[in-house]
Design a protein around this motif. Structure first.
Motif, mmCIF file in Angstrom:
data_model
loop_
_atom_site.group_PDB
_atom_site.id
_atom_site.type_symbol
_atom_site.label_atom_id
_atom_site.label_comp_id
_atom_site.label_asym_id
_atom_site.label_seq_id
_atom_site.Cartn_x
_atom_site.Cartn_y
_atom_site.Cartn_z
ATOM 1 N N ILE A 150 8.756 -10.483 -3.185
ATOM 2 C CA ILE A 150 7.371 -10.396 -4.146
ATOM 3 C C ILE A 150 7.084 -9.049 -4.262
ATOM 4 N N LEU A 151 6.819 -8.241 -5.447
ATOM 5 C CA LEU A 151 6.250 -7.166 -5.403
ATOM 6 C C LEU A 151 5.219 -6.950 -6.278
ATOM 7 N N VAL A 152 4.254 -6.027 -5.628
ATOM 8 C CA VAL A 152 3.014 -5.672 -6.175
ATOM 9 C C VAL A 152 3.100 -4.269 -6.646
ATOM 10 N N LEU A 153 2.726 -3.864 -7.929
ATOM 11 C CA LEU A 153 2.848 -2.583 -8.446
ATOM 12 C C LEU A 153 1.470 -2.075 -8.543
ATOM 13 N N ARG A 154 1.135 -0.713 -8.193
ATOM 14 C CA ARG A 154 -0.113 -0.105 -8.375
ATOM 15 C C ARG A 154 -0.035 1.225 -8.594
ATOM 16 N N GLY A 155 -1.064 2.041 -9.215
ATOM 17 C CA GLY A 155 -1.236 3.297 -9.385
ATOM 18 C C GLY A 155 -0.883 4.358 -8.229
ATOM 19 N N PRO A 156 -0.500 5.318 -8.263
ATOM 20 C CA PRO A 156 -0.029 6.194 -7.141
ATOM 21 C C PRO A 156 -1.126 6.259 -6.083
ATOM 22 N N GLY A 157 -0.964 5.893 -4.908
ATOM 23 C CA GLY A 157 -1.885 5.726 -3.786
ATOM 24 C C GLY A 157 -1.534 6.474 -2.612
ATOM 25 N N GLY A 158 -0.611 7.331 -2.696
ATOM 26 C CA GLY A 158 -0.152 8.186 -1.614
ATOM 27 C C GLY A 158 0.171 7.464 -0.327
ATOM 28 N N SER A 159 0.188 8.291 0.891
ATOM 29 C CA SER A 159 0.695 7.734 1.924
ATOM 30 C C SER A 159 -0.197 8.019 2.976
ATOM 31 N N GLU A 160 -1.428 8.658 2.598
ATOM 32 C CA GLU A 160 -2.474 9.030 3.559
ATOM 33 C C GLU A 160 -2.972 8.023 4.412
ATOM 34 N N ALA A 161 -3.147 6.921 3.814
ATOM 35 C CA ALA A 161 -3.830 5.629 4.476
ATOM 36 C C ALA A 161 -3.120 5.308 5.616
ATOM 37 N N TRP A 162 -1.782 5.489 5.845
ATOM 38 C CA TRP A 162 -1.140 4.918 7.065
ATOM 39 C C TRP A 162 -0.970 6.074 8.065
#
Lengths: 688, 167
Positions: free
Chosen positions: A576-588
């Motif tokens: 199950i795949l959700v696509l979204r705009g570029p969100g980077g990887s900073e949050a994790w």
């Protein structure tokens, strides 16, 4: 007269103006601000002497002579005498740069290398001393019409002596040259020949008439650059722009002479900041604090560009101004999102009833207002994300999850059919949903990327908040063979390498009970155990024909794996795949993620038993004298693929070579060849 | 089709309606009915092999059970505002019936559902404070014990949950 093209700022006209001016011999003075900020101010000797006279230079030296001594103790030894110049650059091991021009007009310029080879030979020959070792040009490069050579200091005079020599029918100009990786800001002393400008006197000499229209734009810019340098403290990362009107240098420049020049002054100063610190990272790194106190500001409108130039400023001092209320501050309502300390003492605004409350609301990361602590860093962290961010929880079973992920994503990028054959069956389900409203990471480039188009996906998107009809909900859930058709229609992707860019990924995994039993009798039961894997990351979308990256997206993708008949005895129950705009990887977090998986993946790729063709001490896959790093890497890859495929090293290397040394592609290629029975028995290692 | 499994349209209807309603209720509870949070989770037990369920992971933090989630929200979390932007779900197992539990014949009572949610969360009441993008994956299983839950028992409970702030 030679003419060069240069770009300058003009205080009284539009800020950016391209003009031509006559080129004359230069001297160069390097102003050391910090490791991150080096300015070359280029000036005429005469001007430097005049400018140095009568006022303190920003390092306290007076006059050209003093300056030269000052800087000689640093990395630049300036001989500011009678047009003599220097160009020692210690960063290049004491080499001096010399620019050679005019050779483009020579007969040699018609040869294949543009005459560079002959020119170099000529300079070395003519520059050689009568006795001793011949002159050697240590380094050289070409920039436009300039051949820039780097030579040892003892050769400088001999090389400069070649100025005016004739080379293959053309007269050469040989002079000292600045270092090109640093901004070169030109000061034109007498503003001669500036297009459309009166042939005025030296703007700096004509102090009695500080009309900016009389000041050469380039000299103004250089002067402002020096004012900036004077007011910058690199060790404190502090830019002190307080009491600007009292600054004798600025007074002398006449920037406050008329309201028009005054209003232009600050934006121009910011433009210069944009050049000095030319990336957001450099700005954030070099300038953490700015003082704008004691400037009679009744609104920040006059200096509003400060926020655009230094968006990640941490400390801002606006004390001793006349700011009456939040209306006067509103231009910065959504600016300075990282502001930690704001000083507004001695402004009328400070006596407003809601002063503290409003300021805190406007600046969510603010820790200190005036001299009072208003939040702790913990408060800030909690309000941003009160659930502490920990490294991924990755509780695998027999490395099934790690192996699936490391196999699946490279396959999904290059060969979706094989991915389907290996892991999916007639009952596997897949769907994709698009979150068009998702927050994006605020990168500098995201501005001109424009809004992402979701056209390729939107007709498949199964966002249940939007797709409310049962028939559509049913038709957008793909099962078995429908998944193949769907994936064929989805754009080609390129996910970052799990091994090389682990920080781009966040992958979590844990066991999951109650999955359908593929061997079950069809009666309700407690089901079988499996794994659930949550993947967050990003991918590039490739143009179907050119293969060029056309878009960048972030995704969240969850797989449920259960026992099955696919590769490794597993099947994808659900994808199950959700696509979204570029969100980077900073949050994790950047450094701490993915450890478990990368350890697991490394364990998979690292030989646990010795390779039969790589006995201990053979040195294969290890650095050895005379062996290039590339070769070591290729050997390591070959061993890795050999372990994976059981092919001999030689065949593994061959397979890798044909797949551009990409293990993922080579593995896919191997599987294809196995399927076509194209791999001969002799390719495989003999297993005892 | 295997006998006994409900038709696809029934599975899709039940799973999609149940998961959207569940997420709505759940986020509402996190925002303003925190004393009910634990009732959204299956009671602690263990899966075959002894691993405890439910499995609850939030930003990498392990929470033992629904009670721990409730405790965290009641005692540590500021006011929280969720905005769900997308939801999707699959039926994972249409014939789920853990041993020792008598099951009715309705499709809803034997169905497990995989739900994925994408949205924003703001850990503050103030609209001006920043929002964070989150991704959340849940596995819902039928509520096997419908007696204890007050007037309106929940059809589904959380067996597995993974929450991550992603932007």
């Amino acid at each position: 007269m030679r003419r060069i093209k240069a770009t300058f700022f003009v205080l009284h006209a539009q800020p950016l103006l391209e003009v031509h001016l006559d080129f004359q011999p230069l001297i160069q003075i390097r102003i050391h601000l910090s490791r991150h900020l080096n300015i070359y101010a280029t000036a005429y000797t005469t001007e430097m002497n005049q400018r140095g006279r009568g006022r303190g230079s920003w390092r306290g030296g007076r006059g050209g002579q003093n300056r030269s001594q000052q800087y000689s103790s640093e990395s630049y030894s300036a001989g500011v005498n009678g047009g003599q110049s220097n160009g020692t650059d210690n960063s290049h091991g004491g080499l001096v740069n010399i620019g050679v021009r005019g050779w483009r007009n020579s007969k040699a310029a018609d040869s294949n290398d543009g005459g560079i080879g002959k020119l170099r030979e000529f300079l070395e020959r003519k520059g050689s001393p009568p006795s001793g070792p011949p002159a050697k040009i240590t380094k050289s490069r070409t920039e436009g019409d300039v051949f820039i050579i780097s030579v040892r200091p003892e050769l400088v005079e001999r090389m400069l002596h070649l100025n005016g020599f004739s080379f293959a029918g053309a007269s050469l100009t040989v002079e000292r040259w600045g270092n090109d990786h640093l901004p070169v800001l030109s000061i034109s002393p007498f503003d001669q020949g500036v297009a459309g400008q009166p042939q005025g006197q030296n703007g700096f000499v004509k102090q009695a008439q500080p009309d900016p229209s009389q000041i050469g734009p380039s000299s103004t810019k250089a002067a402002l650059t020096q004012v900036l340098a004077k007011r910058y403290n690199p060790s404190l990362k502090l830019l002190d722009l307080s009491a600007l009107k009292q600054d004798p240098d600025l007074q002398q420049l006449g920037v406050f002479a008329t309201p028009a020049t005054e209003s232009k002054f600050f934006p121009v100063l910011m433009k210069i900041c944009d050049e000095v610190w030319d990336t957001p990272a450099k700005k954030a790194e070099s300038v953490e604090s700015i003082i704008v106190s004691t400037n009679n500001l009744a609104t920040v409108l006059d200096i509003t560009t400060l926020a655009a130039t230094f968006p990640s400023l941490k400390n801002l001092d606006l004390s001793n101004n006349l700011i009456p209320d939040f209306e006067a501050l509103k231009y910065w309502r959504w600016k300075f999102r990282d502001l930690e300390h704001l000083v507004l003492t001695n402004n009328p605004i400070g006596s407003l009833l809601d002063f503290k409350k409003t300021v805190m609301r406007w600046y969510p990361k603010l820790l200190k207002l005036n001299s009072a602590e208003v939040r702790t860093p913990k408060d800030v962290q909690n309000q941003q994300n009160p659930i502490q961010v920990l490294p991924p929880y990755f509780q695998d079973e027999a490395e099934i999850g790690a192996k699936f992920i490391t196999d699946f994503f490279p396959l999904f990028d290059v060969d979706r059919d094989t991915a389907l054959r290996n892991f999916y069956d007639a009952n596997s389900t897949f769907s994709v949903s698009v979150n068009t409203h998702a927050k994006r990471v605020q990168h500098e480039e995201s501005n001109h990327n424009g809004p992402t188009s979701w056209d390729q996906y939107i007709r498949k998107s199964r966002n249940l908040l939007k797709i409310t009809h049962l028939s559509a909900r049913q038709s957008r859930l793909y099962r078995g063979a429908q998944i193949r058709t769907t994936w064929e229609q989805m754009p080609r992707t390129k996910h970052p390498s799990l091994n090389q860019h682990p920080a781009d990924w966040l992958i979590e995994c844990h066991p999951l009970p109650g999955l359908p039993d593929p061997n079950g009798a069809g009666a309700p039961s407690g089901g079988v155990g499996g794994l659930i894997i949550m993947v967050h990351g990003n991918f590039e979308e490739m143009h179907p024909q050119t293969g060029k990256t056309i878009d960048r997206r972030s995704f969240d993708r969850t797989f449920v794996l259960g026992p099955g008949t696919g590769v490794g005895g597993i099947r994808v129950v659900s994808d199950i795949l959700v696509l979204r705009g570029p969100g980077g990887s900073e949050a994790w977090g950047v450094s701490s993620t993915y450890q478990d998986l990368s350890t697991a993946a490394a364990a998979l790729s690292e030989p646990r038993i010795p390779h039969p063709e790589v006995p201990a001490g053979s040195g294969i896959g290890e650095p050895r004298p005379g062996k290039s790093e590339l070769q070591v890497q290729q050997e390591v890859l070959a061993i890795e693929l050999s372990f994976k495929t059981s092919m001999k090293l030689e065949w593994a290397a061959k397979c890798l070579m044909e797949n551009g040394w990409d293990v993922g592609k080579a593995w896919v290629n191997f599987q294809e060849l196995v399927a076509k029975e194209k791999i001969p028995a002799e390719a495989y290692l003999v297993v005892n | 089709m295997t006998p006994g499994i409900a038709p696809e349209d029934v599975l899709v209807k039940i799973s999609t309606e149940a998961s959207t309603a569940f997420m709505n209720d759940y986020h509402h509870a996190l925002q303003s009915r925190r004393n009910t949070i634990s009732s959204f989770y299956i009671p602690p037990s263990s899966m075959q092999g002894g691993k405890p369920i439910p499995t609850i992971v939030m930003n990498g933090n392990i929470l033992q059970n629904g009670g721990a989630v409730q405790e965290m929200f009641e005692n540590q979390m500021p006011p929280t505002r969720y905005d769900t932007q997308s939801i999707d779900c699959h039926v994972l197992n249409p014939q789920y019936a853990p041993e020792g539990v008598s099951h009715s014949r309705s499709a809803a009572s034997t169905m497990t559902i995989l739900v994925i949610v994408s949205g924003t969360v703001r850990f503050s009441e103030d609209r001006n404070d920043p929002e964070r993008q989150f991704s959340e994956t849940l596995v819902l299983v039928p509520n096997q014990d419908r007696r204890a839950q007050g007037q309106r028992p929940k059809d589904f409970l959380i067996q597995s949950q993974n929450f991550r702030v992603v932007v």
